[in-house]
Design a protein around this motif. Structure first.
Motif, PDB file in Angstrom:
ATOM      1  N   MET A   1       0.836  -1.194   0.000  1.00 11.69           N
ATOM      2  CA  MET A   1       0.000   0.000   0.000  1.00 11.69           C
ATOM      3  C   MET A   1       0.872   1.245   0.000  1.00 11.69           C
ATOM      4  N   SER A   2       0.278   2.314  -0.534  1.00 15.56           N
ATOM      5  CA  SER A   2       1.037   3.551  -0.612  1.00 15.56           C
ATOM      6  C   SER A   2       0.099   4.730  -0.495  1.00 15.56           C
ATOM      7  N   VAL A   3       0.688   5.855  -0.160  1.00 11.80           N
ATOM      8  CA  VAL A   3      -0.094   7.081  -0.140  1.00 11.80           C
ATOM      9  C   VAL A   3      -0.194   7.603  -1.567  1.00 11.80           C
ATOM     10  N   ALA A   4      -1.405   7.684  -2.102  1.00  9.01           N
ATOM     11  CA  ALA A   4      -1.581   8.156  -3.474  1.00  9.01           C
ATOM     12  C   ALA A   4      -1.150   9.609  -3.572  1.00  9.01           C
ATOM     13  N   THR A   5      -0.636   9.961  -4.751  1.00  9.79           N
ATOM     14  CA  THR A   5      -0.258  11.356  -4.960  1.00  9.79           C
ATOM     15  C   THR A   5      -1.408  12.169  -5.534  1.00  9.79           C
ATOM     16  N   VAL A   7      -5.868  11.857  -6.097  1.00 13.21           N
ATOM     17  CA  VAL A   7      -7.097  11.083  -5.901  1.00 13.21           C
ATOM     18  C   VAL A   7      -8.264  11.882  -6.446  1.00 13.21           C
ATOM     19  N   THR A  15     -15.882   4.527   0.018  1.00 16.48           N
ATOM     20  CA  THR A  15     -14.667   3.747   0.272  1.00 16.48           C
ATOM     21  C   THR A  15     -14.533   3.427   1.755  1.00 16.48           C
ATOM     22  N   SER A  65      -2.678   6.084   4.262  1.00 21.00           N
ATOM     23  CA  SER A  65      -2.687   5.450   2.944  1.00 21.00           C
ATOM     24  C   SER A  65      -4.040   5.641   2.278  1.00 21.00           C
ATOM     25  N   ILE A  66      -4.017   6.005   1.026  1.00 18.59           N
ATOM     26  CA  ILE A  66      -5.215   5.996   0.186  1.00 18.59           C
ATOM     27  C   ILE A  66      -4.882   5.119  -1.003  1.00 18.59           C
ATOM     28  N   ASP A  67      -5.531   3.958  -1.072  1.00 26.83           N
ATOM     29  CA  ASP A  67      -5.229   2.997  -2.118  1.00 26.83           C
ATOM     30  C   ASP A  67      -6.537   2.543  -2.750  1.00 26.83           C
ATOM     31  N   THR A  68      -6.449   1.644  -3.700  1.00 31.30           N
ATOM     32  CA  THR A  68      -7.629   1.175  -4.411  1.00 31.30           C
ATOM     33  C   THR A  68      -8.649   0.568  -3.444  1.00 31.30           C
ATOM     34  N   GLN A  70      -9.703   1.491  -0.518  1.00 34.58           N
ATOM     35  CA  GLN A  70      -9.578   1.579   0.935  1.00 34.58           C
ATOM     36  C   GLN A  70      -8.748   2.781   1.349  1.00 34.58           C
TER      37      GLN A  70
END
Length: 423
Positions: A1-5, A7, A15, A65-68, A70
């Motif tokens: 998981m990663s922090v989106a740059t 969104v 979500t 974290s903001i991921d697909t 979640q």
């Protein structure tokens, strides 16, 4: 998981939000931004719905974290109910569907989505808008809705505020599957103008369901600002007892005018209820419980109480009467409880399994007697009959609770939970 740059906010709606060990905290309902006169709007946090239909504020500083599909938080969630502050805007609730002007001179466009981008210092800024360009209404075009494009936030004006009427398409798409009570909570959090815009965009049945879940002041505020014909259509779609309660809160002349515009059959039921004092069984009852004749089969009765528009309390029993089957009916013979219906063969008639010992009410019975009988016999509804034992309607436990609870009970439903300052 990663922090989106980056969104896109509309995709965040619904979500799931988890804490660091994987337990679900709630679901994202909106994103809160600060729209400034100069500079890009800054996203400050998420509005998250947690168990109990409570909406709380989750700062983006507590999102790891903001991921697909979640969002992961630090686990520190302020459980105080979210309250919007001055200069704050809800993206789904207020910014989407807003009309903006493109600075390149190509005309106006409607905002259908926007993206927030994480900066090196950790701030989240609105950097792009997904818009649909408005096309001139001249001639025929295969692209009647106008082309879509992604533009920088500084390529438009008007995002910070507009005096134009705003649509509510994207907001309602995000909340399409919400129960009426939950959507009513959303409306209560919006400003007065936006609340009316969203309410006006609902169809009559949906708006009627939502109005029944709002405090009386909000009901009156919305209904009074609708066109009279539309207001009458919404009253037609409401439960007769709820429509009567709402009309009682309106000025007498306005209520009379709306009654004249309602469908005659619907207005007749409402007029009957308006003659009773609001603190009596007649004032609390609905004229539309499940009413069937004694020859009706159990299978048919079960199909009737499975109707989606039937409140659970009224689905708990069937009232069995002699014709006519519309209130005021013929003589009340008895009732059949839902559980008894489940235990008997589907082909049997409901007249063979009647409960004839059920307590009943007269329309002038005070609310105290109603509550005592419901509590004493563990019932969800009671029949209201006249001197000839004709069924006039039924009082359900939810109507009694709405009546005896304080007017502002919805606003204080969360007082038993810990309140701490927003972090």
């Amino acid at each position: 998981m990663s922090v989106a740059t980056r969104v896109f906010v509309a995709r965040l709606a619904g979500t799931q939000v988890f804490d660091p060990i994987g337990d679900e905290v709630g679901r994202v309902r909106d994103v809160l931004v600060l729209v400034r006169a100069k500079g890009a709007p800054r996203a400050v946090g998420l509005v998250v719905e947690v168990p109990g239909r409570r909406r709380v504020f989750l700062p983006l500083t507590r999102v790891t974290s903001i991921d697909t599909g979640q969002v992961i938080s630090t686990g520190l969630v302020n459980m105080r109910r979210f309250e919007q502050r001055a200069m704050e805007s809800l993206v789904l609730g207020e910014l989407l569907d807003r009309t903006v002007t493109l600075t390149d001179g190509s005309g106006e466009a409607t905002v259908e989505d926007l993206s927030i981008s994480r900066q090196r210092n950790g701030d989240w800024l609105v950097d792009q808008l997904f818009v649909r360009r408005r096309r001139p209404s001249k001639g025929l075009s295969l692209r009647r809705r106008g082309e879509t494009l992604v533009v920088a936030v500084d390529a438009v004006t008007g995002l910070a505020g507009s005096t134009q009427e705003q649509a509510a398409t994207k907001l309602l798409e995000a909340y399409e599957d919400m129960r009426p009570a939950d959507l009513a909570d959303v409306l209560r959090e919006l400003g007065e103008v936006r609340r009316l815009e969203v309410a006006s965009a609902l169809d009559d049945e949906r708006l009627a369901d939502v109005l029944e879940e709002l405090p009386e002041d909000d009901q009156v505020g919305i209904l009074s600002r609708l066109e009279s014909d539309r207001a009458a259509d919404v009253l037609d779609a409401m439960q007769p007892d709820d429509a009567a309660d709402l009309l009682n809160e309106l000025p007498q002349e306005q209520a009379a005018r709306l009654l004249e515009l309602m469908e005659p059959e619907e207005a007749k039921d409402v007029r009957r209820l308006l003659v009773y004092d609001e603190d009596t069984a007649g004032g609390l009852m609905t004229t539309e419980p499940v009413i069937l004749g004694p020859e009706t089969t159990i299978a048919t009765a079960l199909a009737q109480i499975r109707r989606q528009d039937l409140p659970p309390a009224l689905a708990s029993m069937v009232f069995v009467v002699r014709p006519p089957l519309e209130t005021p009916t013929g003589r009340l013979l008895g009732v059949v409880h839902f559980q008894r219906l489940l235990r008997e063969p589907p082909h049997a008639s409901i007249g063979s399994i009647l409960d004839t010992d059920l307590e009943w009410l007269t329309p002038d019975a005070p609310v105290g007697r109603v509550t005592r009988l419901l509590a004493a016999y563990d019932l969800l509804a009671l029949p209201v009959i006249d001197t000839e034992k004709r069924l006039l309607g039924a009082v359900s436990v939810d109507d009694v609770l709405d009546h005896i609870l304080p007017d502002d009970w919805r606003e204080h439903i969360d007082e038993d939970l810990e309140e701490v300052p927003r972090g």
